[in-house]
Design a protein around this motif. Sequence first.
Motif, PDB file in Angstrom:
ATOM      1  N   GLN A   1       6.922   1.526 -24.756  1.00 51.62           N
ATOM      2  CA  GLN A   1       5.616   1.563 -24.142  1.00 51.62           C
ATOM      3  C   GLN A   1       5.177   0.152 -23.849  1.00 51.62           C
ATOM      4  O   GLN A   1       5.422  -0.763 -24.630  1.00 51.62           O
TER       5      GLN A   1
ATOM      6  N   ASP B   1      -0.260   7.929 -24.953  1.00 52.82           N
ATOM      7  CA  ASP B   1       1.100   8.203 -25.441  1.00 52.82           C
ATOM      8  C   ASP B   1       1.962   8.693 -24.274  1.00 52.82           C
ATOM      9  O   ASP B   1       1.522   8.726 -23.127  1.00 52.82           O
ATOM     10  N   SER B   2       3.204   9.070 -24.553  1.00 52.15           N
ATOM     11  CA  SER B   2       4.140   9.460 -23.494  1.00 52.15           C
ATOM     12  C   SER B   2       3.717  10.746 -22.783  1.00 52.15           C
ATOM     13  O   SER B   2       4.187  11.033 -21.690  1.00 52.15           O
TER      14      SER B   2
ATOM     15  N   GLY C   1      11.657   9.715 -26.438  1.00 52.66           N
ATOM     16  CA  GLY C   1      11.418  10.032 -25.034  1.00 52.66           C
ATOM     17  C   GLY C   1      12.572   9.646 -24.136  1.00 52.66           C
ATOM     18  O   GLY C   1      12.882  10.335 -23.162  1.00 52.66           O
TER      19      GLY C   1
END
Length: 166
Positions: free
Chosen positions: A1, A43-44, A143
């Motif tokens: 991230q 977040d993702s 992810g």
Amino acid sequence: QLLFNADATVKGAELEWTGLPTDALEISAGVSYLDTNVKDVADSNGLVKDREMVLAPEFSLNAMARYTWSLSSGSALAAQVDGNYNTSVYFDNINAPGTKQGSVALFNARLSWNSPGDRYEVAAYVKNLTDEVPLNYAFDLSGQLGYVQQSYHPPRTYGVSVGMKF
């Protein structure tokens, strides 16, 4: 991230104390408190919320006691124990569960001999006395690669060291 210039607030306090109850005994202790908040971190999945800062335990404690015996030869023998405690921390800025380390306490011990004039030292030590193996760091790659990469502190280690000042 990737995270750029997020607004955050940090409040905290720290207290340290060192005392010499006798000429031979040294004791030190410390405590710290942190309240961290990073605002609006996504977040993702795109969920935006406030998060805790990375590697910022709410409470940290540390202590050390060392007793030194002066020997008739002019040399000295010292015994030391020390330890530290940290409440849980996250290793990423989205506070993913796989990157959280729970509270950890680690303790060490050391016995040393110093020659007259302190030129030479021989010491025996044990690090991580209780053989705890907490996370040292974690990267959430679930992810991208489907797993969380974790690195751990070393288990109990012991050894001998020899030193010379020149």
